[in-house]
Design a protein around this motif. Structure first.
Motif, PDB file in Angstrom:
ATOM      1  N   THR A 251       0.801  -1.224   0.000  1.00 58.59           N
ATOM      2  CA  THR A 251       0.000   0.000   0.000  1.00 58.59           C
ATOM      3  C   THR A 251       0.837   1.280   0.000  1.00 58.59           C
ATOM      4  O   THR A 251       0.320   2.345  -0.329  1.00 58.59           O
ATOM      5  N   GLY A 252       2.108   1.202   0.402  1.00 55.56           N
ATOM      6  CA  GLY A 252       2.915   2.406   0.502  1.00 55.56           C
ATOM      7  C   GLY A 252       2.689   3.188   1.783  1.00 55.56           C
ATOM      8  O   GLY A 252       3.340   4.219   1.997  1.00 55.56           O
ATOM      9  N   ALA A 299      -8.376  -9.055  -4.098  1.00 53.91           N
ATOM     10  CA  ALA A 299      -8.311  -8.567  -2.715  1.00 53.91           C
ATOM     11  C   ALA A 299      -7.237  -7.492  -2.572  1.00 53.91           C
ATOM     12  O   ALA A 299      -7.439  -6.470  -1.897  1.00 53.91           O
ATOM     13  N   GLU A 300      -6.094  -7.684  -3.230  1.00 55.64           N
ATOM     14  CA  GLU A 300      -5.048  -6.670  -3.165  1.00 55.64           C
ATOM     15  C   GLU A 300      -5.479  -5.391  -3.871  1.00 55.64           C
ATOM     16  O   GLU A 300      -5.170  -4.289  -3.414  1.00 55.64           O
ATOM     17  N   LEU A 304      -5.792  -1.548  -2.272  1.00 54.94           N
ATOM     18  CA  LEU A 304      -5.292  -0.312  -2.870  1.00 54.94           C
ATOM     19  C   LEU A 304      -6.411   0.704  -3.038  1.00 54.94           C
ATOM     20  O   LEU A 304      -6.204   1.911  -2.844  1.00 54.94           O
ATOM     21  N   ARG A 305      -7.605   0.248  -3.404  1.00 50.41           N
ATOM     22  CA  ARG A 305      -8.747   1.151  -3.475  1.00 50.41           C
ATOM     23  C   ARG A 305      -9.063   1.736  -2.103  1.00 50.41           C
ATOM     24  O   ARG A 305      -9.413   2.916  -1.978  1.00 50.41           O
ATOM     25  N   ALA A 306      -8.943   0.905  -1.072  1.00 52.56           N
ATOM     26  CA  ALA A 306      -9.204   1.394   0.281  1.00 52.56           C
ATOM     27  C   ALA A 306      -8.207   2.480   0.671  1.00 52.56           C
ATOM     28  O   ALA A 306      -8.567   3.469   1.335  1.00 52.56           O
ATOM     29  N   VAL A 307      -6.941   2.335   0.259  1.00 50.83           N
ATOM     30  CA  VAL A 307      -5.945   3.361   0.547  1.00 50.83           C
ATOM     31  C   VAL A 307      -6.317   4.675  -0.140  1.00 50.83           C
ATOM     32  O   VAL A 307      -6.186   5.761   0.435  1.00 50.83           O
ATOM     33  N   ILE A 308      -6.813   4.568  -1.377  1.00 47.76           N
ATOM     34  CA  ILE A 308      -7.249   5.776  -2.093  1.00 47.76           C
ATOM     35  C   ILE A 308      -8.400   6.450  -1.342  1.00 47.76           C
ATOM     36  O   ILE A 308      -8.450   7.686  -1.219  1.00 47.76           O
ATOM     37  N   LYS A 309      -9.320   5.652  -0.828  1.00 41.34           N
ATOM     38  CA  LYS A 309     -10.428   6.225  -0.053  1.00 41.34           C
ATOM     39  C   LYS A 309      -9.918   6.896   1.221  1.00 41.34           C
ATOM     40  O   LYS A 309     -10.416   7.954   1.625  1.00 41.34           O
ATOM     41  N   LEU A 310      -8.897   6.286   1.862  1.00 44.97           N
ATOM     42  CA  LEU A 310      -8.359   6.876   3.091  1.00 44.97           C
ATOM     43  C   LEU A 310      -7.756   8.243   2.831  1.00 44.97           C
ATOM     44  O   LEU A 310      -7.886   9.160   3.646  1.00 44.97           O
ATOM     45  N   HIS A 311      -7.104   8.388   1.702  1.00 41.93           N
ATOM     46  CA  HIS A 311      -6.451   9.661   1.405  1.00 41.93           C
ATOM     47  C   HIS A 311      -7.455  10.791   1.183  1.00 41.93           C
ATOM     48  O   HIS A 311      -7.062  11.963   1.180  1.00 41.93           O
ATOM     49  N   PRO A 325      -3.463  -7.256   8.034  1.00 39.74           N
ATOM     50  CA  PRO A 325      -3.776  -7.500   6.627  1.00 39.74           C
ATOM     51  C   PRO A 325      -4.957  -6.702   6.097  1.00 39.74           C
ATOM     52  O   PRO A 325      -4.933  -6.247   4.957  1.00 39.74           O
ATOM     53  N   GLY A 326      -5.987  -6.514   6.894  1.00 42.99           N
ATOM     54  CA  GLY A 326      -7.147  -5.770   6.438  1.00 42.99           C
ATOM     55  C   GLY A 326      -7.471  -4.565   7.285  1.00 42.99           C
ATOM     56  O   GLY A 326      -8.608  -4.079   7.256  1.00 42.99           O
ATOM     57  N   ARG A 327      -6.486  -4.060   8.038  1.00 42.05           N
ATOM     58  CA  ARG A 327      -6.737  -2.944   8.945  1.00 42.05           C
ATOM     59  C   ARG A 327      -5.720  -1.826   8.728  1.00 42.05           C
ATOM     60  O   ARG A 327      -4.556  -2.086   8.406  1.00 42.05           O
ATOM     61  N   PHE A 328      -6.188  -0.611   8.926  1.00 42.11           N
ATOM     62  CA  PHE A 328      -5.360   0.566   8.783  1.00 42.11           C
ATOM     63  C   PHE A 328      -5.480   1.410  10.044  1.00 42.11           C
ATOM     64  O   PHE A 328      -6.551   1.471  10.660  1.00 42.11           O
ATOM     65  N   GLY A 329      -4.389   2.052  10.418  1.00 40.33           N
ATOM     66  CA  GLY A 329      -4.394   2.959  11.555  1.00 40.33           C
ATOM     67  C   GLY A 329      -4.196   4.384  11.081  1.00 40.33           C
ATOM     68  O   GLY A 329      -3.368   4.652  10.200  1.00 40.33           O
ATOM     69  N   LEU A 330      -4.939   5.316  11.660  1.00 37.16           N
ATOM     70  CA  LEU A 330      -4.864   6.721  11.304  1.00 37.16           C
ATOM     71  C   LEU A 330      -4.652   7.550  12.561  1.00 37.16           C
ATOM     72  O   LEU A 330      -5.258   7.263  13.600  1.00 37.16           O
ATOM     73  N   VAL A 331      -3.820   8.571  12.456  1.00 39.20           N
ATOM     74  CA  VAL A 331      -3.678   9.580  13.496  1.00 39.20           C
ATOM     75  C   VAL A 331      -4.067  10.903  12.863  1.00 39.20           C
ATOM     76  O   VAL A 331      -3.350  11.428  12.005  1.00 39.20           O
TER      77      VAL A 331
END
Length: 455
Positions: A251-252, A299-300, A304-311, A325-331
């Motif tokens: 995901t970068g 799934a991968e 990547l689509r989810a990362v775009i949504k996060l941004h 694997p399926g979780r992201f953390g944000l501050v």
């Protein structure tokens, strides 16, 4: 007046005041040169300590040796430092230039870095540098023609290897080679003149003293350009390697460990400086179902689509990492209220359910979000992530309340009747879209639709 070498000084008789004035004029440029070299030496040693770069330490050693050698050759050191030792005042004229030649060879060998492409030249430079340093240690006990031969060999060997190392580095397109050639071009001429004068083929003149001092002083700052070029390249490589170890390969985003370090900084800021921030853990709930139905590749792509949504809801300065694997953390820095945070999370939920433009297969992304405001609940990063994980685990896959908050600490006073919480009493977990509070790990009934439901 006699000297073992045919120096060729002319005997001058003049009034003491005139000689004193001439001596002061001669000392003025020497003081400027020696002061500049000392400043460069101190600055490089400081840079070596800050950046932990041995190249700066090598340069500091080289600049210090150059300064001491110039002070000895010009007579300043003999007059001010070791005027009580005639033996060392005489021998220092040969010991220090020989030692400087050895240090110069070893410094340029390290700076040009030719060991991988030209190993024989690298070994030759290493052996010659060590040999010249040993010669400097033996010089005080050598007399006659052998002492002149040692000085001549060390100076000429240093000069030849300097141009060989710099030429090979320049040939492969390394800018360091060009800087070294530029720095040593005037110094090469003065070294040849000094060796010729040593054997009495020319008499002493301004070219053998003042010009050599000026060329040496010019070489040191020019070598600083080569040092900056090499240090910039090495720090660039180190930065790229650090990014590879601190970023998730797919995901970068930040890796789990790097995200925890950023989270520690946010928690420390909230405790020490009362900085407003929120921590959110985002889970792609239907990722496993997508993997089973469409395979790992799809799934991968969905991740990547989810990362775009996060941004879309995360600023560039806000840390975001993949912690599972399926979780992201944000501050999210600067978030002061639940209403502000809920607005951004609602946009994230909506973005996940919105079909992608031009996609051949429309697969919605279902997000669950566990949130906490650091102004309400300050804990260690490990405990925060643990409680947010438990909060996500308490949600059913088909919940109508995908945004939930951890309740404030009891030590921070009674919970506020936040309109977004529907006036719910405080439990361990507070729902963001329902009208009743529930405790973590317990459910008073099936999830029901509320004002915050997204589907």
């Amino acid at each position: 007046m006699r000297h073992r070498d045919p120096i060729g000084f002319e005997l001058r008789i003049a009034p003491a005041s005139a000689l004193e004035q001439g001596r002061k004029i001669d000392y003025l440029p020497l003081g400027m040169i020696l002061g500049t070299l000392l400043l460069l030496t101190a600055w490089c040693l400081i840079q070596a300590g800050i950046h932990r770069d041995p190249v700066y330490a090598w340069y500091g050693l080289y600049a210090a040796a150059m300064t001491l050698t110039m002070a000895a050759v010009t007579g300043v050191a003999g007059q001010l430092f070791w005027n009580q030792s005639p033996f060392w005042a005489d021998r220092a004229q040969g010991v220090l230039p020989i030692a400087l030649s050895g240090i110069n060879i070893l410094f340029l060998r390290h700076l040009c870095s030719l060991a991988a492409r030209y190993p024989k030249v690298d070994r030759l430079a290493l052996g010659t540098g060590v040999l010249v340093l040993l010669m400097s240690a033996a010089y005080p006990w050598v007399e006659g023609w052998a002492s002149n031969a040692m000085v001549s060999f060390s100076l000429l060997a240093s000069l030849v290897l300097t141009f060989v190392l710099a030429g090979l580095a320049w040939r492969r397109g390394d800018p360091v080679g060009g800087w070294v050639l530029l720095a040593y071009a005037p110094l090469a001429l003065t070294i040849v003149v000094v060796v010729v004068r040593l054997y009495g083929w020319i008499t002493a003149s301004w070219l053998t003293f003042d010009a050599s001092a000026a060329a040496s002083a010019l070489a040191v700052p020019l070598l600083l350009g080569a040092l900056h070029a090499r240090s910039r390249d090495r720090h660039g490589v180190r930065t790229r390697v650090n990014k590879l170890t601190q970023q998730d390969a797919l995901t970068g985003l930040l890796s789990a460990m790097a995200f925890e370090e950023q989270l520690k900084g946010a928690v420390s800021g909230a405790i020490m400086r009362r900085e407003a921030a929120a921590v959110v853990v985002v889970e792609v709930v239907n990722l496993q179902a997508i993997r089973q139905a469409y395979g790992d590749e799809m799934a991968e792509q969905c991740l990547l689509r989810a990362v775009i949504k996060l941004h879309r809801v995360v600023r560039d300065s806000d840390p975001a990492g993949r912690i599972a694997p399926g979780r992201f953390g944000l501050v999210l820095e600067g978030v002061r209220s639940r209403a502000e945070l809920q607005e951004r999370m609602v946009r994230l939920l909506t973005a996940g359910l919105t079909p992608a433009r031009g996609a051949a297969l429309d697969i919605p992304l279902q997000f669950h979000l566990a949130c906490v405001l650091l102004s309400e609940r300050v804990m260690t990063p490990a405990l925060l992530l643990r409680d947010l994980d438990r909060l996500l685990a308490s949600m059913s896959p088909r919940t109508r309340r995908p945004i939930r908050f951890l309740d404030p600490d009891d030590s921070r006073g009674p919970p506020r009747n936040n309109p977004t919480d529907g006036g719910a009493p405080a439990g361990t977990v507070s729902s963001q879209s329902g009208s009743s509070g529930r405790s973590q790990g317990r459910s008073s009934g099936p999830d029901s639709a509320g004002p915050g439901a997204m589907v």
